[in-house]
Design a protein around this motif. Structure first.
Motif, PDB file in Angstrom:
ATOM      1  N   ARG A 115       0.869  -1.133  -0.031  1.00 18.35           N
ATOM      2  CA  ARG A 115      -0.061  -0.046   0.183  1.00 18.35           C
ATOM      3  C   ARG A 115       0.778   1.293   0.011  1.00 18.35           C
ATOM      4  N   LYS A 142      -0.153  -7.419   2.148  1.00 17.39           N
ATOM      5  CA  LYS A 142      -1.450  -6.540   2.485  1.00 17.39           C
ATOM      6  C   LYS A 142      -2.300  -6.226   1.245  1.00 17.39           C
ATOM      7  N   LYS A 145      -5.806  -5.365   0.453  1.00 19.24           N
ATOM      8  CA  LYS A 145      -6.496  -3.973   0.863  1.00 19.24           C
ATOM      9  C   LYS A 145      -6.727  -3.107  -0.487  1.00 19.24           C
TER      10      LYS A 145
END
Length: 195
Positions: A115, A142, A145
């Motif tokens: 991210r 991640k 996300k």
């Protein structure tokens, strides 16, 4: 390589305590809160083998896991702001002390949160890996996300920011939905076979 066959081996608080390396080692490095413990648990088909904490910077030791006769080495997360300078120095001694030893480095997996752009510390880690000639791969964590489109964009942007040598493996992963985990297992097995 059977990733189901995993158990905790030992934890060490200083690099001087580390035993000599006798098995191929797959090391995991990344900043605090990048999801290292969650990724390790997912790789090893376990829920709580590597301790997951809501407090970043919890792994203050080098933790060894035996995975089917291969040592998985969980290095302390770096870059967590809320610890004392002495503690930061100890972590950096641990990480540098580990890499400065004669060990059977099969692969170093450098974890980066997909991210965000790589931090200065992430870049520093990758520069060190490039300079030392250690076999390494990037695991972007991640990924759940972000949308697939955002993932592709960030992946390209991070690869460029890190100035990765051609052919450096980069796997987009998520410990939440399991994305990229099989790909990472295959990659690790390949490097272990070549070690």
């Amino acid at each position: 390589m059977n990733f189901h066959n995993a158990s905790f081996k030992a934890a060490y608080g200083t690099s001087a305590q580390l035993p000599a390396s006798t098995l191929p080692e797959v090391s995991f490095a990344g900043r605090s809160n990048v999801g290292k413990s969650s990724l390790l648990n997912k790789l090893m088909y376990r829920k709580g083998l590597a301790k997951v904490s809501s407090t970043p910077g919890k792994t203050a030791t080098i933790n060894f896991y035996d995975v089917d006769g291969v040592d998985f080495v969980d290095l302390p997360g770096y870059g967590y702001a809320k610890v004392s300078k002495a503690e930061k120095d100890r972590w950096s001694e641990l990480i540098e002390g580990y890499f400065n030893q004669e060990r059977i480095f099969a692969l170093v997996v450098s974890l980066i949160d997909i991210r965000h752009d790589p931090s200065a510390l992430d870049k520093h880690m990758v520069e060190f890996l490039k300079a030392s000639g250690l076999p390494f791969a990037i695991a972007l964590t991640k990924a759940d996300k972000l949308s697939k489109q955002q993932q592709a964009k960030q992946r390209a942007s991070i690869r460029k920011a890190l100035d990765l040598p051609k052919g450096t493996p980069m796997v987009v992963t998520s410990s939440e939905d399991g994305a990229g985990i099989d790909e990472l297992r295959t990659l690790i097995s390949r490097y272990v076979d070549e070690a």
